[in-house]
Each structure stands twice: as structure tokens, then as C-alpha cells.
Motif scaffolding. Structure first.
Motif, PDB file in Angstrom:
ATOM      1  N   TYR A  29       0.852  -1.188   0.000  1.00 47.16           N
ATOM      2  CA  TYR A  29       0.000   0.000   0.000  1.00 47.16           C
ATOM      3  C   TYR A  29       0.890   1.242   0.000  1.00 47.16           C
ATOM      4  CZ  TYR A  29      -3.238   3.461   2.031  1.00 47.16           C
ATOM      5  OH  TYR A  29      -3.984   4.579   2.292  1.00 47.16           O
ATOM      6  N   SER A  30       0.451   2.283  -0.682  1.00 51.72           N
ATOM      7  CA  SER A  30       1.285   3.478  -0.851  1.00 51.72           C
ATOM      8  C   SER A  30       1.829   4.028   0.459  1.00 51.72           C
ATOM      9  CB  SER A  30       0.486   4.572  -1.561  1.00 51.72           C
ATOM     10  OG  SER A  30      -0.012   4.143  -2.801  1.00 51.72           O
ATOM     11  N   GLY A  35       6.601  -2.050   3.506  1.00 52.10           N
ATOM     12  CA  GLY A  35       6.232  -2.988   2.466  1.00 52.10           C
ATOM     13  C   GLY A  35       6.726  -2.570   1.095  1.00 52.10           C
ATOM     14  N   VAL A  36       6.555  -1.302   0.756  1.00 51.51           N
ATOM     15  CA  VAL A  36       7.035  -0.817  -0.538  1.00 51.51           C
ATOM     16  C   VAL A  36       8.549  -0.942  -0.615  1.00 51.51           C
ATOM     17  CG1 VAL A  36       7.126   1.139  -2.117  1.00 51.51           C
ATOM     18  CG2 VAL A  36       5.070   0.751  -0.776  1.00 51.51           C
ATOM     19  N   VAL A  90      -3.166   0.288  -4.172  1.00 51.12           N
ATOM     20  CA  VAL A  90      -4.181   1.081  -3.464  1.00 51.12           C
ATOM     21  C   VAL A  90      -4.741   0.378  -2.231  1.00 51.12           C
ATOM     22  CG1 VAL A  90      -4.880   2.242  -5.576  1.00 51.12           C
ATOM     23  CG2 VAL A  90      -6.093   0.172  -4.867  1.00 51.12           C
ATOM     24  N   PHE A  91      -4.346  -0.870  -1.982  1.00 56.06           N
ATOM     25  CA  PHE A  91      -5.005  -1.659  -0.942  1.00 56.06           C
ATOM     26  C   PHE A  91      -4.322  -1.472   0.418  1.00 56.06           C
ATOM     27  CE2 PHE A  91      -5.597  -3.761  -5.035  1.00 56.06           C
ATOM     28  CZ  PHE A  91      -6.984  -3.764  -5.096  1.00 56.06           C
ATOM     29  N   PRO A  92      -5.065  -1.017   1.434  1.00 54.27           N
ATOM     30  CA  PRO A  92      -4.488  -0.764   2.752  1.00 54.27           C
ATOM     31  C   PRO A  92      -3.883  -2.019   3.372  1.00 54.27           C
ATOM     32  CG  PRO A  92      -6.660   0.233   2.568  1.00 54.27           C
ATOM     33  CD  PRO A  92      -6.484  -0.649   1.362  1.00 54.27           C
ATOM     34  N   GLU A  93      -3.049  -1.787   4.377  1.00 50.25           N
ATOM     35  CA  GLU A  93      -2.340  -2.895   5.022  1.00 50.25           C
ATOM     36  C   GLU A  93      -3.288  -3.930   5.615  1.00 50.25           C
ATOM     37  OE1 GLU A  93       1.306  -2.003   7.382  1.00 50.25           O
ATOM     38  OE2 GLU A  93       0.737   0.080   6.991  1.00 50.25           O
ATOM     39  N   ASP A  94      -4.442  -3.487   6.105  1.00 51.71           N
ATOM     40  CA  ASP A  94      -5.369  -4.424   6.742  1.00 51.71           C
ATOM     41  C   ASP A  94      -6.381  -5.020   5.768  1.00 51.71           C
ATOM     42  OD1 ASP A  94      -6.878  -2.186   6.266  1.00 51.71           O
ATOM     43  OD2 ASP A  94      -7.612  -1.953   8.321  1.00 51.71           O
ATOM     44  N   SER A  95      -6.182  -4.797   4.468  1.00 53.15           N
ATOM     45  CA  SER A  95      -7.101  -5.343   3.471  1.00 53.15           C
ATOM     46  C   SER A  95      -7.070  -6.873   3.489  1.00 53.15           C
ATOM     47  CB  SER A  95      -6.721  -4.828   2.075  1.00 53.15           C
ATOM     48  OG  SER A  95      -7.449  -5.502   1.070  1.00 53.15           O
ATOM     49  N   THR A  96      -8.235  -7.472   3.318  1.00 51.24           N
ATOM     50  CA  THR A  96      -8.294  -8.933   3.207  1.00 51.24           C
ATOM     51  C   THR A  96      -7.938  -9.404   1.805  1.00 51.24           C
ATOM     52  OG1 THR A  96     -10.667  -8.801   2.706  1.00 51.24           O
ATOM     53  CG2 THR A  96     -10.025  -9.123   5.020  1.00 51.24           C
ATOM     54  N   PHE A  97      -7.784  -8.471   0.899  1.00 48.90           N
ATOM     55  CA  PHE A  97      -7.331  -8.806  -0.460  1.00 48.90           C
ATOM     56  C   PHE A  97      -5.812  -8.877  -0.424  1.00 48.90           C
ATOM     57  CE2 PHE A  97      -7.034  -7.377  -5.151  1.00 48.90           C
ATOM     58  CZ  PHE A  97      -7.164  -8.674  -5.605  1.00 48.90           C
ATOM     59  N   LYS A 106      -6.492 -16.856 -16.075  1.00 47.63           N
ATOM     60  CA  LYS A 106      -6.304 -15.570 -15.409  1.00 47.63           C
ATOM     61  C   LYS A 106      -5.437 -15.708 -14.158  1.00 47.63           C
ATOM     62  CE  LYS A 106     -10.807 -13.713 -16.875  1.00 47.63           C
ATOM     63  NZ  LYS A 106     -12.154 -13.279 -16.414  1.00 47.63           N
ATOM     64  N   CYS A 107      -4.834 -14.594 -13.774  1.00 47.60           N
ATOM     65  CA  CYS A 107      -4.147 -14.467 -12.489  1.00 47.60           C
ATOM     66  C   CYS A 107      -4.844 -13.360 -11.702  1.00 47.60           C
ATOM     67  CB  CYS A 107      -2.685 -14.098 -12.688  1.00 47.60           C
ATOM     68  SG  CYS A 107      -1.728 -15.252 -13.680  1.00 47.60           S
ATOM     69  N   TYR A 108      -4.975 -13.570 -10.394  1.00 46.50           N
ATOM     70  CA  TYR A 108      -5.708 -12.640  -9.542  1.00 46.50           C
ATOM     71  C   TYR A 108      -4.833 -12.235  -8.353  1.00 46.50           C
ATOM     72  CZ  TYR A 108      -9.567 -15.148 -11.883  1.00 46.50           C
ATOM     73  OH  TYR A 108     -10.395 -15.745 -12.804  1.00 46.50           O
ATOM     74  N   GLY A 109      -5.027 -11.009  -7.899  1.00 44.93           N
ATOM     75  CA  GLY A 109      -4.319 -10.575  -6.707  1.00 44.93           C
ATOM     76  C   GLY A 109      -4.128  -9.072  -6.722  1.00 44.93           C
ATOM     77  N   PRO A 110      -3.782  -8.485  -5.559  1.00 42.31           N
ATOM     78  CA  PRO A 110      -3.610  -7.032  -5.472  1.00 42.31           C
ATOM     79  C   PRO A 110      -2.376  -6.567  -6.239  1.00 42.31           C
ATOM     80  CG  PRO A 110      -2.967  -8.101  -3.409  1.00 42.31           C
ATOM     81  CD  PRO A 110      -3.595  -9.151  -4.259  1.00 42.31           C
TER      82      PRO A 110
END
Length: 381
Positions: A29-30, A35-36, A90-97, A106-110
Motif C-alpha cells: 500500500y502506498s 512494504g514498498v 491502493v489496498f491498505p495494510e489491513d485489506s483482506t485482499f 487468469k491471475c488474480y491478486g492485489p
């Protein structure tokens, strides 16, 4: 078109998916600096192993930027090919994604589409060139920035500086679902308005009441009148707040507004009309303050962009993966590069959609198809 590049990438398909999974599973997440930075450190390690020199550009609150240069670019960046791609999502640290999965198509993920898949395309295209002996004396600089999803405020100057040394640039945001690549983008300006009036009891208010909400209503109509869809100009008052109750004349009101435009001339025209609207009160006793929130210049479909696109179109046809030109509505770091006056092509990452949602995906085969295409672009254009 170089056949050994296709052969090389064809035998390393699984490595591409492995790298993408690794990057996707690092939460970036930005606002998650740690993490970045992990993404940046991982990428810098790969780029150094394939012979690129890496510069870490430290940031205090956001992730560090990484600049990777080929030996030729490190020696002299003049006339370099610039590549950019962002490491944040764009997904926050506590996102379940926070997962990655793939099926047959297909491939899926944040971040698979926006835009860790694009980073994989760029990294493996360069690795293919190195390992097949085709990098040679190509001056290539790859900027991995940390803050694109929040406006590139700490990296836009860095990107613009590298663009000034470049003959052309490529941005690896996701390709469109028709196998589009991006030859132009609208620019945008987001602002907040704060209207100040004079509070009072509604029971005693006359026609001359200095209502901040009334002034904002007039300004909303004036701003919405700037819409010219036939010219690609849009204006949208997206949120409004104000007042404390129905029996009180409101002394404050606020709004958030978004503008989109296709050309530098239209951007100037929008700014001029905005200034006039802001500086011309309709309700006596009110005043307006404007605060820029974010913005990027337009990326017009210039002759230079279309000339590069024509060459890419020819290469893609030869590779059996024909592409289409797209004028994309959203913004990216390609907008920043376009302002420097050099050709820039975007949307060269894997084909995908539904980014910024938990349904984000890419078409699985497009990851290696776009890697082959991009490697050929770097050697042939």
C-alpha cells in the motif's frame, strides 16, 4: 523481431509467474513504507544480478524509489530509453485482499494489473535481452517509483528529470482488454473548495444573508457548466458539505471537484475559468479559497506517440499478438513524461482489468506475450 528472445521467454514462463506471485504477496500500500521498500529491495537485487546499477532514492515517510540503469545508461544517460513502473498499490495494510491465485486463463491478486504484472514484464524483458546478448550498448533507465497511486508527489520531479535525458519512454501500466496499448491520456486536476460566509439565525436572515452554502450552489452550477464532452473536457463536483442545522445560516461549506482534459490548451482554459469562478462571488459577504489536491498534465496523442505506436503495431502483428491504440481516461506517470515533450507509450503491461478492486485480474498468457513484445520493442525501436 528476434526469435531467440521469444524462445528464451517461452522457456522461462514459470519464472515470470513466480516473480509476479512474490511481488503481489508483498503488501505495498502506498502508505506502507516498509512494504514498498521490501518490493524495492527485492527488485534492486534482481536488477543488479542482471548487470544494472541501482540507485536507491530515500524517502522519509513513503517507500524509497529505485533507479536501475544499464551499463550504457550509467555511462551516459543522454538519449536513453526511459521505462517507469510503480511499486505501490491502493489496498491498505489491513485489506483482506492479500492473496494470489491463478487458473488456466487468469491471475488474480492485489496489483497483478496495477501494476506488479507490468514490473514483471519490464524486468524479464530486460533479463531476456541480457541473457541473449541483445542488451549490448542500449542505454536504458528503469524508474521504480513508490507513490503513483497517491499522485507521484515525491517521484514526479525524478521522473521528469530522467525524461529530459530520454529520446522516448515506456510505461508498463496494464494493457486494455482488446489488447490495447495507450497512446494518449486525459490530464486531471482535483481541488477542494472552502466557502466562508457569516453565521446567523435563519429566522432573522434577510435576502442579503451571507450563506456559504448558497454561494457554493452558485459555484457548483458554474463549475458544472464547464463540461464539454465533445472536447473531452469534464468537470464534476463530487462531494459537498456545510452547515450545522436548518435554523442556522451556514458560515462554511466545502466541495471536492475533479476536472479532466485532453490538451495543454484545454488545461489552461479550465484553469482560467476556474480562477474566474473562484474570484467572482455571487453572494455578498462570502469568500472562496481553493486548495489543489492532485493533478497531472494531459498526455496528448502526438505525432511522436503515434509514430512509435505504428512501429509497435508492426512488431505485434509479426508476433501474432496484434494491438490497438487507446486513448485512456485515467492518468498515470506517462502524463508527467508527456509534459517533457518526448514520445511516450503506456499500457505495455499484461492485459487486465478491474484494478482497484478485489476482482483485479490479468489474462494469464498476456504476461509472457507482453514480455516478448516489450523485449522486441526495446531492441527494434
Amino acid at each position: 523481431m528476434i526469435s531467440d528472445i521469444s524462445t528464451y521467454i517461452g522457456t522461462h514462463k514459470q519464472d515470470l509467474y513466480t516473480l509476479m506471485e512474490t511481488l503481489v504477496l508483498i503488501q505495498s500500500y502506498s502508505r506502507n513504507k516498509a512494504g514498498v521498500d521490501r518490493v524495492g529491495q527485492y527488485i534492486a537485487g534482481i536488477m543488479e544480478r542482471i548487470g544494472f546499477s541501482c540507485e536507491i532514492v530515500p524517502q522519509q515517510d513513503l517507500g524509497n524509489h529505485v533507479i536501475a540503469r544499464s551499463p550504457a545508461a550509467a555511462k551516459d544517460p543522454k538519449g536513453q530509453t526511459l521505462i517507469t513502473g510503480h511499486m505501490d498499490t491502493v489496498f491498505p495494510e489491513d485489506s483482506t485482499f492479500n492473496w494470489y491465485k491463478a487458473d488456466d486463463t487468469k491471475c488474480y491478486g492485489p496489483g497483478v494489473a496495477d501494476m506488479k504484472g507490468g514490473l514483471v514484464v519490464g524486468i524479464y524483458a530486460l533479463q531476456a535481452l541480457v541473457d541473449t546478448g541483445h542488451l549490448k550498448d542500449l542505454p536504458i533507465t528503469f524508474v521504480f517509483n513508490s507513490d503513483e497511486e497517491i499522485g507521484s508527489l515525491s517521484s514526479r520531479e525524478l521522473i521528469a528529470k530522467e525524461a529530459k535525458h530520454a529520446r522516448l519512454a515506456y510505461v508498463l501500466e496494464a494493457g486494455g482488454m482488446r489488447n490495447d496499448i495507450v497512446t494518449g491520456r486525459k490530464g486531471n486536476l482535483s481541488i477542494s473548495l472552502e466557502i466562508t460566509g457569516k453565521a446567523g439565525h435563519a429566522a432573522f436572515a434577510g435576502k442579503d444573508k451571507a450563506s456559504a452554502i448558497l454561494e457554493l450552489a452558485h459555484k457548483t452550477l458554474a463549475l458544472e457548466a464547464l463540461n464539454q464532452p465533445e472536447k473531452g473536457i469534464s468537470a464534476n463536483v463530487g462531494t459537498i458539505t456545510g452547515g450545522i442545522g436548518p435554523n442556522t445560516v451556514p458560515d462554511r461549506a466545502e466541495a471536492s471537484v475533479d476536472f479532466r482534459f485532453l490538451s495543454f490548451e484545454d488545461a489552461e482554459g479550465v484553469q482560467q475559468r476556474l480562477d474566474e469562478i473562484i474570484n467572482t462571488p455571487t453572494v455578498p459577504g462570502t469568500s472562496t479559497r481553493v486548495q489543489p489536491v492532485s493533478g497531472r498534465p494531459p498526455m496528448p496523442q502526438t505525432a511522436g506517440n503515434m509514430a512509435v505506436y505504428s512501429k509497435i503495431e508492426t512488431l505485434a502483428h509479426k508476433l501474432g499478438t496484434p494491438v490497438l491504440s487507446e486513448l485512456r481516461q485515467g492518468v498515470s506517470d506517462a502524463n508527467i513524461i508527456a509534459k517533457q515533450g518526448i514520445p511516450v507509450i503506456d499500457g505495455l503491461g499484461p492485459v487486465g482489468a478491474k484494478d482497484h478492486s478485489e476482482d483485479e485480474f490479468i489474462l494469464k498468457d498476456s504476461l509472457w506475450e507482453r514480455t516478448i513484445l516489450f523485449a522486441n520493442i526495446l531492441t527494434e525501436i
